[in-house]
Write an enzyme that holds these catalytic residues in place. Structure first.
Site, PDB file in Angstrom:
ATOM      1  N   HIS A 141       0.843  -1.209   0.000  1.00  0.00           N
ATOM      2  CA  HIS A 141       0.000   0.000   0.000  1.00  0.00           C
ATOM      3  C   HIS A 141       0.880   1.262   0.000  1.00  0.00           C
ATOM      4  O   HIS A 141       0.624   2.213  -0.741  1.00  0.00           O
ATOM      5  CB  HIS A 141      -0.863   0.065   1.268  1.00  0.00           C
ATOM      6  CG  HIS A 141      -1.937  -0.986   1.371  1.00  0.00           C
ATOM      7  ND1 HIS A 141      -2.143  -1.722   2.517  1.00  0.00           N
ATOM      8  CD2 HIS A 141      -2.877  -1.414   0.492  1.00  0.00           C
ATOM      9  CE1 HIS A 141      -3.169  -2.543   2.338  1.00  0.00           C
ATOM     10  NE2 HIS A 141      -3.625  -2.382   1.113  1.00  0.00           N
ATOM     11  N   LYS A 177     -16.106  -7.131   6.671  1.00  0.00           N
ATOM     12  CA  LYS A 177     -15.235  -7.977   7.493  1.00  0.00           C
ATOM     13  C   LYS A 177     -15.040  -7.333   8.864  1.00  0.00           C
ATOM     14  O   LYS A 177     -15.054  -6.116   8.982  1.00  0.00           O
ATOM     15  CB  LYS A 177     -13.847  -8.102   6.832  1.00  0.00           C
ATOM     16  CG  LYS A 177     -13.881  -8.321   5.350  1.00  0.00           C
ATOM     17  CD  LYS A 177     -12.565  -7.870   4.705  1.00  0.00           C
ATOM     18  CE  LYS A 177     -12.740  -7.504   3.250  1.00  0.00           C
ATOM     19  NZ  LYS A 177     -11.621  -6.777   2.675  1.00  0.00           N
ATOM     20  N   ARG A 196      -2.218  -6.533  -7.895  1.00  0.00           N
ATOM     21  CA  ARG A 196      -1.088  -7.401  -7.552  1.00  0.00           C
ATOM     22  C   ARG A 196      -0.934  -8.547  -8.536  1.00  0.00           C
ATOM     23  O   ARG A 196       0.152  -8.936  -8.894  1.00  0.00           O
ATOM     24  CB  ARG A 196      -1.286  -8.007  -6.147  1.00  0.00           C
ATOM     25  CG  ARG A 196      -1.053  -7.029  -5.035  1.00  0.00           C
ATOM     26  CD  ARG A 196      -1.573  -7.571  -3.757  1.00  0.00           C
ATOM     27  NE  ARG A 196      -2.994  -7.907  -3.885  1.00  0.00           N
ATOM     28  CZ  ARG A 196      -3.774  -8.204  -2.879  1.00  0.00           C
ATOM     29  NH1 ARG A 196      -3.312  -8.254  -1.670  1.00  0.00           N
ATOM     30  NH2 ARG A 196      -5.045  -8.478  -3.078  1.00  0.00           N
ATOM     31  N   SER A 216      -3.060  -7.392   3.417  1.00  0.00           N
ATOM     32  CA  SER A 216      -3.348  -7.208   4.851  1.00  0.00           C
ATOM     33  C   SER A 216      -3.743  -8.533   5.474  1.00  0.00           C
ATOM     34  O   SER A 216      -3.394  -8.813   6.629  1.00  0.00           O
ATOM     35  CB  SER A 216      -4.481  -6.192   5.033  1.00  0.00           C
ATOM     36  OG  SER A 216      -4.120  -4.945   4.511  1.00  0.00           O
TER      37      SER A 216
HETATM   38  O1  PNS Z   1      -8.868  -2.755   0.570  1.00  0.00           O
HETATM   39  P1  PNS Z   1     -10.157  -3.281  -0.001  1.00  0.00           P
HETATM   40  O2  PNS Z   1     -10.976  -3.952   1.078  1.00  0.00           O
HETATM   41  O3  PNS Z   1      -9.929  -4.170  -1.194  1.00  0.00           O
HETATM   42  O4  PNS Z   1     -10.976  -1.992  -0.514  1.00  0.00           O
HETATM   43  C1  PNS Z   1     -12.273  -2.143  -1.067  1.00  0.00           C
HETATM   44  C2  PNS Z   1     -12.980  -0.774  -1.178  1.00  0.00           C
HETATM   45  C3  PNS Z   1     -12.958  -0.040   0.146  1.00  0.00           C
HETATM   46  C4  PNS Z   1     -12.256   0.084  -2.203  1.00  0.00           C
HETATM   47  C5  PNS Z   1     -14.436  -1.049  -1.659  1.00  0.00           C
HETATM   48  O5  PNS Z   1     -15.009  -2.032  -0.849  1.00  0.00           O
HETATM   49  C6  PNS Z   1     -15.324   0.195  -1.627  1.00  0.00           C
HETATM   50  O6  PNS Z   1     -15.146   1.093  -2.413  1.00  0.00           O
HETATM   51  N1  PNS Z   1     -16.268   0.241  -0.664  1.00  0.00           N
HETATM   52  C7  PNS Z   1     -17.165   1.361  -0.480  1.00  0.00           C
HETATM   53  C8  PNS Z   1     -18.601   1.006  -0.858  1.00  0.00           C
HETATM   54  C9  PNS Z   1     -18.801   1.146  -2.341  1.00  0.00           C
HETATM   55  O7  PNS Z   1     -18.635   2.181  -2.933  1.00  0.00           O
HETATM   56  N2  PNS Z   1     -19.222   0.029  -2.978  1.00  0.00           N
HETATM   57  C10 PNS Z   1     -19.466   0.009  -4.395  1.00  0.00           C
HETATM   58  C11 PNS Z   1     -18.239  -0.358  -5.189  1.00  0.00           C
HETATM   59  S1  PNS Z   1     -17.850  -2.087  -4.953  1.00  0.00           S
END
Ligand code: PNS
Length: 161
Positions: free
Chosen positions: A17, A41, A90, A128
């Site tokens: 990150h 989660k 990745r 993570s």
């Molecule tokens: O580090 P992560 O868990 O892969 O990040 C995922 C994240 C936070 C980018 C994604 O879950 C997100 O954007 N969540 C906010 C809710 C949202 O906008 N959902 C619609 C798009 S999937």
């Protein structure tokens, strides 16, 4: 002024990150790291703790803000007046989910682009989840996370026991 949002759970921030954040700072005038609060989660660190860990790992990086957000990513991006969402890729296994998310976000907010940044080969296996698993099983995770937050993770594991 070009503004990028780099969103994620960051539970906790990893070297992968951090590498993406530093490379984004070379491309954009301002980078906002968006820390998702209400992930499905159960997180190891609360959102405010995750924000503090990122600040600790970044030091005094100029033009970078770390903010927790709730709800839709595109609403956060609009609120911050950003132009781009940056996501790290990745491996090919990341692609399907990331592609779906990018298309969805483009439908919800056509004026915002998603940029995929390929993770450095040194960190292509780091996540993570792997850090948490190693840490909880007593493995050496010291090269996977920034030095500045090593002790915070160890402490969290000890507290949880
Ligand atoms: O580090 P992560 O868990 O892969 O990040 C995922 C994240 C936070 C980018 C994604 O879950 C997100 O954007 N969540 C906010 C809710 C949202 O906008 N959902 C619609 C798009 S999937």
């Amino acid at each position: 002024m070009s503004v990028a949002v780099y969103p994620g759970s960051f539970d906790p921030i990893t070297c992968g990150h951090l590498d993406i954040i530093k490379r984004c700072l070379l491309l954009y005038d301002k980078v906002i790291v968006g820390v998702l609060c209400n992930s499905a989660k159960k997180p190891m660190f609360e959102a405010d703790e995750r924000v503090e860990l990122i600040k600790k790992a970044l030091g005094d990086a100029k033009n970078c803000e770390i903010k927790a957000f709730d709800g839709l990513l595109v609403d956060f991006v609009r609120q911050e007046k950003a132009d781009v969402i940056v996501r790290g890729l990745r491996a090919i296994t990341d692609f399907e989910y990331e592609f779906q998310m990018a298309l969805l976000n483009k439908k919800l907010c056509p004026e915002v682009e998603t940029l995929f940044m390929v993770t450095s080969t040194d960190y292509s296996y780091v996540s993570s989840s792997i850090v948490k698993e190693l840490a909880s099983l007593g493995g050496d995770f010291s090269r996977l996370v920034p030095d500045e937050i090593l002790e915070d993770i160890k402490l969290k594991i000890t507290e949880g026991r």
